[in-house]
Design a protein around this motif. Sequence first.
Motif, PDB file in Angstrom:
ATOM      1  N   GLY A 190      83.924  38.185  -8.550  1.00  0.00           N
ATOM      2  CA  GLY A 190      83.724  37.452  -7.319  1.00  0.00           C
ATOM      3  C   GLY A 190      84.974  36.721  -6.865  1.00  0.00           C
ATOM      4  O   GLY A 190      86.078  36.929  -7.382  1.00  0.00           O
ATOM      5  N   ARG A 250      81.192  37.217  -2.769  1.00  0.00           N
ATOM      6  CA  ARG A 250      81.685  38.573  -3.000  1.00  0.00           C
ATOM      7  C   ARG A 250      83.203  38.656  -2.839  1.00  0.00           C
ATOM      8  O   ARG A 250      83.794  37.994  -1.992  1.00  0.00           O
ATOM      9  N   THR A 285      78.614  40.702  -7.449  1.00  0.00           N
ATOM     10  CA  THR A 285      79.339  39.820  -8.354  1.00  0.00           C
ATOM     11  C   THR A 285      78.581  39.676  -9.673  1.00  0.00           C
ATOM     12  O   THR A 285      77.383  39.980  -9.769  1.00  0.00           O
TER      13      THR A 285
END
Length: 362
Positions: free
Chosen positions: A231, A241, A250
């Motif tokens: 992430g 994301r 993520t």
Amino acid sequence: MTQFTFTRRVVLGMVAAAGLSAPAAAEVDFSGKTIEWVIPFSETGGSAKWANFFGPLLSEELPGNPTVVVKFMPGAGSTKGANWFQREEHKDGTLLFGTSGSTQFPYLLGDPRVRYEYKDWIPVMASGTGGVAYLNAEDGANFDGTANALKDTNFIFGSQGATRLDIVPLLAWKMLGMNVEPVFGIKGRGDGRLMFERGEANIDYQTSSGYLGGSTALVEAGTAVPMMTWGALDEDGNIVRDPTFPDIATFKEVCEATDGCETSGEAWDAWKAFFVAGFPSQKIAFLPAGTPQDVVDTYVAAFEAIRSLPEFKQIASQQVGDYPMFVGTGASKAAREATTVSEGAKAYVINWLADDYGVTLK
């Protein structure tokens, strides 16, 4: 110590439309000189691709257009090269050193092999990155956005070491309830990918530049299946994301969907702390202590000119990912953040390493 050499011609085709700026500072002239950019990993990993990307651009923007030679000094998970850099005394600006999270983490954890002090070095540029974990085709077929169907599988992972950047994936997989056995001792993440390609490992992760440069071909060939990214951070410090891989979930999302994985508590706090230290400001370029201020200013101006190229964002997103680049005071702030972690997170990780891998940091 292997090396890769860049000259001005290498980059011209890549940035022909960018409108390169004038030299950074008239007072310093690198004409006829060679800049050695030392990377303490092998030439197959993400740090190599990072330096190889910035090397020709730096050659264009430094006054005198010196040749930039990227040299590789792998060993002891990067502490060999960092310890070497700590002893070096260059005052003419011809030595640059690049670190990554695998250099930061041993420093943060008090690894006894560390003989270097980040506060002695002068950061001139830092850039963030991300990371992508992926599975082989057979196990990837069982991945449905959760790790529930993967918990009975025995995974093998090529790792640089227990105190390196691999803390982030190893702790993530543990929190997901997966059985991942690391094979410690590889010299760079690229070597982990080679283990995966040879079938010696069935799970791997790469930082964004390494994934873009090597692992995407495996995905396209159907021999690798993306599992998750680590992430990115939004302005409020929340994990969102990764902008380079917006279609891949993520770890936070996978954790929330997996039975028994929690995104709160000690384990999560420790994971997030080391993720923040290891990725948003992951790769940092340093000049050695004692470098004159005019040389420092020249490097800062050169990296600022690179960041300002009209085509830079597009080119960077294709080569090293779509992440912020920090220069000058921004790089100094990024370096501080990358070398700071809470005592609670540090204690949790040290205890986990001792319990799971028998690694004691004394």
